[in-house]
Scaffold this motif. Structure first.
Motif, PDB file in Angstrom:
ATOM      1  N   MET A 153       0.823  -1.196   0.000  1.00 34.63           N
ATOM      2  CA  MET A 153       0.000   0.000   0.000  1.00 34.63           C
ATOM      3  C   MET A 153       0.864   1.256   0.000  1.00 34.63           C
ATOM      4  O   MET A 153       0.495   2.262  -0.577  1.00 34.63           O
ATOM      5  N   SER A 154       2.012   1.182   0.641  1.00 32.56           N
ATOM      6  CA  SER A 154       2.884   2.357   0.695  1.00 32.56           C
ATOM      7  C   SER A 154       3.467   2.664  -0.686  1.00 32.56           C
ATOM      8  O   SER A 154       3.780   3.818  -0.988  1.00 32.56           O
ATOM      9  N   GLN A 155       3.608   1.631  -1.536  1.00 33.74           N
ATOM     10  CA  GLN A 155       4.101   1.867  -2.893  1.00 33.74           C
ATOM     11  C   GLN A 155       3.079   2.665  -3.707  1.00 33.74           C
ATOM     12  O   GLN A 155       3.446   3.552  -4.477  1.00 33.74           O
ATOM     13  N   VAL A 156       1.811   2.346  -3.513  1.00 33.77           N
ATOM     14  CA  VAL A 156       0.755   3.060  -4.223  1.00 33.77           C
ATOM     15  C   VAL A 156       0.723   4.516  -3.758  1.00 33.77           C
ATOM     16  O   VAL A 156       0.616   5.440  -4.563  1.00 33.77           O
ATOM     17  N   LYS A 157       0.838   4.715  -2.470  1.00 35.77           N
ATOM     18  CA  LYS A 157       0.841   6.067  -1.909  1.00 35.77           C
ATOM     19  C   LYS A 157       2.043   6.851  -2.434  1.00 35.77           C
ATOM     20  O   LYS A 157       1.918   8.014  -2.816  1.00 35.77           O
ATOM     21  N   GLY A 158       3.195   6.207  -2.497  1.00 41.82           N
ATOM     22  CA  GLY A 158       4.398   6.852  -3.025  1.00 41.82           C
ATOM     23  C   GLY A 158       4.245   7.196  -4.498  1.00 41.82           C
ATOM     24  O   GLY A 158       4.713   8.246  -4.955  1.00 41.82           O
TER      25      GLY A 158
ATOM     26  N   VAL B 129       3.344  11.345  -8.694  1.00 41.61           N
ATOM     27  CA  VAL B 129       2.509  11.896  -9.759  1.00 41.61           C
ATOM     28  C   VAL B 129       2.120  13.329  -9.412  1.00 41.61           C
ATOM     29  O   VAL B 129       2.189  14.236 -10.247  1.00 41.61           O
ATOM     30  N   SER B 130       1.732  13.548  -8.184  1.00 40.18           N
ATOM     31  CA  SER B 130       1.342  14.884  -7.738  1.00 40.18           C
ATOM     32  C   SER B 130       2.510  15.866  -7.863  1.00 40.18           C
ATOM     33  O   SER B 130       2.334  16.998  -8.323  1.00 40.18           O
ATOM     34  N   ALA B 131       3.689  15.424  -7.495  1.00 43.96           N
ATOM     35  CA  ALA B 131       4.879  16.285  -7.594  1.00 43.96           C
ATOM     36  C   ALA B 131       5.185  16.631  -9.043  1.00 43.96           C
ATOM     37  O   ALA B 131       5.547  17.766  -9.363  1.00 43.96           O
ATOM     38  N   GLU B 132       5.037  15.663  -9.929  1.00 44.14           N
ATOM     39  CA  GLU B 132       5.311  15.913 -11.342  1.00 44.14           C
ATOM     40  C   GLU B 132       4.265  16.853 -11.957  1.00 44.14           C
ATOM     41  O   GLU B 132       4.592  17.694 -12.793  1.00 44.14           O
ATOM     42  N   LEU B 133       3.012  16.710 -11.565  1.00 41.97           N
ATOM     43  CA  LEU B 133       1.964  17.577 -12.087  1.00 41.97           C
ATOM     44  C   LEU B 133       2.175  19.035 -11.681  1.00 41.97           C
ATOM     45  O   LEU B 133       1.798  19.951 -12.409  1.00 41.97           O
ATOM     46  N   LYS B 134       2.793  19.256 -10.535  1.00 40.96           N
ATOM     47  CA  LYS B 134       3.070  20.622 -10.086  1.00 40.96           C
ATOM     48  C   LYS B 134       4.162  21.276 -10.921  1.00 40.96           C
ATOM     49  O   LYS B 134       4.275  22.495 -10.960  1.00 40.96           O
ATOM     50  N   LYS B 135       4.978  20.481 -11.607  1.00 37.93           N
ATOM     51  CA  LYS B 135       6.060  21.006 -12.435  1.00 37.93           C
ATOM     52  C   LYS B 135       5.584  21.456 -13.820  1.00 37.93           C
ATOM     53  O   LYS B 135       6.294  22.150 -14.523  1.00 37.93           O
ATOM     54  N   ILE B 136       4.378  21.069 -14.189  1.00 33.36           N
ATOM     55  CA  ILE B 136       3.864  21.362 -15.521  1.00 33.36           C
ATOM     56  C   ILE B 136       3.548  22.847 -15.636  1.00 33.36           C
ATOM     57  O   ILE B 136       2.970  23.451 -14.740  1.00 33.36           O
ATOM     58  N   THR B 137       3.952  23.438 -16.756  1.00 34.04           N
ATOM     59  CA  THR B 137       3.548  24.810 -17.052  1.00 34.04           C
ATOM     60  C   THR B 137       2.460  24.733 -18.117  1.00 34.04           C
ATOM     61  O   THR B 137       2.717  24.351 -19.261  1.00 34.04           O
ATOM     62  N   TRP B 138       1.252  25.046 -17.728  1.00 32.77           N
ATOM     63  CA  TRP B 138       0.111  24.951 -18.611  1.00 32.77           C
ATOM     64  C   TRP B 138       0.088  26.160 -19.540  1.00 32.77           C
ATOM     65  O   TRP B 138       0.460  27.263 -19.155  1.00 32.77           O
ATOM     66  N   PRO B 139      -0.366  25.978 -20.790  1.00 33.63           N
ATOM     67  CA  PRO B 139      -0.423  27.113 -21.722  1.00 33.63           C
ATOM     68  C   PRO B 139      -1.479  28.128 -21.289  1.00 33.63           C
ATOM     69  O   PRO B 139      -2.495  27.768 -20.692  1.00 33.63           O
ATOM     70  N   THR B 140      -1.210  29.394 -21.628  1.00 30.61           N
ATOM     71  CA  THR B 140      -2.177  30.439 -21.334  1.00 30.61           C
ATOM     72  C   THR B 140      -3.342  30.327 -22.316  1.00 30.61           C
ATOM     73  O   THR B 140      -3.278  29.595 -23.297  1.00 30.61           O
ATOM     74  N   GLU B 141      -4.386  31.103 -22.063  1.00 31.66           N
ATOM     75  CA  GLU B 141      -5.553  31.075 -22.954  1.00 31.66           C
ATOM     76  C   GLU B 141      -5.164  31.551 -24.354  1.00 31.66           C
ATOM     77  O   GLU B 141      -5.588  30.973 -25.351  1.00 31.66           O
ATOM     78  N   LYS B 142      -4.323  32.582 -24.422  1.00 30.91           N
ATOM     79  CA  LYS B 142      -3.888  33.109 -25.715  1.00 30.91           C
ATOM     80  C   LYS B 142      -3.079  32.064 -26.484  1.00 30.91           C
ATOM     81  O   LYS B 142      -3.274  31.866 -27.686  1.00 30.91           O
ATOM     82  N   GLU B 143      -2.163  31.375 -25.796  1.00 30.92           N
ATOM     83  CA  GLU B 143      -1.372  30.321 -26.433  1.00 30.92           C
ATOM     84  C   GLU B 143      -2.269  29.186 -26.911  1.00 30.92           C
ATOM     85  O   GLU B 143      -2.073  28.661 -28.013  1.00 30.92           O
ATOM     86  N   MET B 144      -3.259  28.836 -26.102  1.00 25.45           N
ATOM     87  CA  MET B 144      -4.152  27.738 -26.456  1.00 25.45           C
ATOM     88  C   MET B 144      -4.952  28.074 -27.709  1.00 25.45           C
ATOM     89  O   MET B 144      -5.129  27.226 -28.587  1.00 25.45           O
ATOM     90  N   LYS B 145      -5.414  29.334 -27.811  1.00 25.75           N
ATOM     91  CA  LYS B 145      -6.143  29.752 -29.006  1.00 25.75           C
ATOM     92  C   LYS B 145      -5.228  29.700 -30.228  1.00 25.75           C
ATOM     93  O   LYS B 145      -5.646  29.264 -31.302  1.00 25.75           O
TER      94      LYS B 145
END
Length: 59
Positions: free
Chosen positions: A1-6, A11-27
């Motif tokens: 169970m600790s492996q799943v938690k880890g 995954v949570s740590a990696e998602l925080k590193k993502i720079t999401w595109p702005t609305e203008k970039e997305m358009k």
């Protein structure tokens, strides 16, 4: 169970590193993709038309 938690902590740590595109970039990206799809559609339509004409001449 600790492996799943880890895993989910990682995954949570990696998602925080993502720079999401702005609305203008997305358009901008959306317009670029749509233009590319239109160009490819016209290209493949032309190729299909040429191949159909050639086959029609041969048959």
């Amino acid at each position: 169970m600790s492996q799943v938690k880890g895993f989910f902590k990682g995954v949570s740590a990696e998602l925080k590193k993502i720079t999401w595109p702005t609305e203008k970039e997305m358009k901008t990206y959306t317009v670029q993709v749509m233009c590319f799809v239109i160009v490819l559609s016209v290209f493949f339509f032309a190729v299909d038309l040429v191949i159909s004409q050639v086959i029609g001449l041969l048959g």
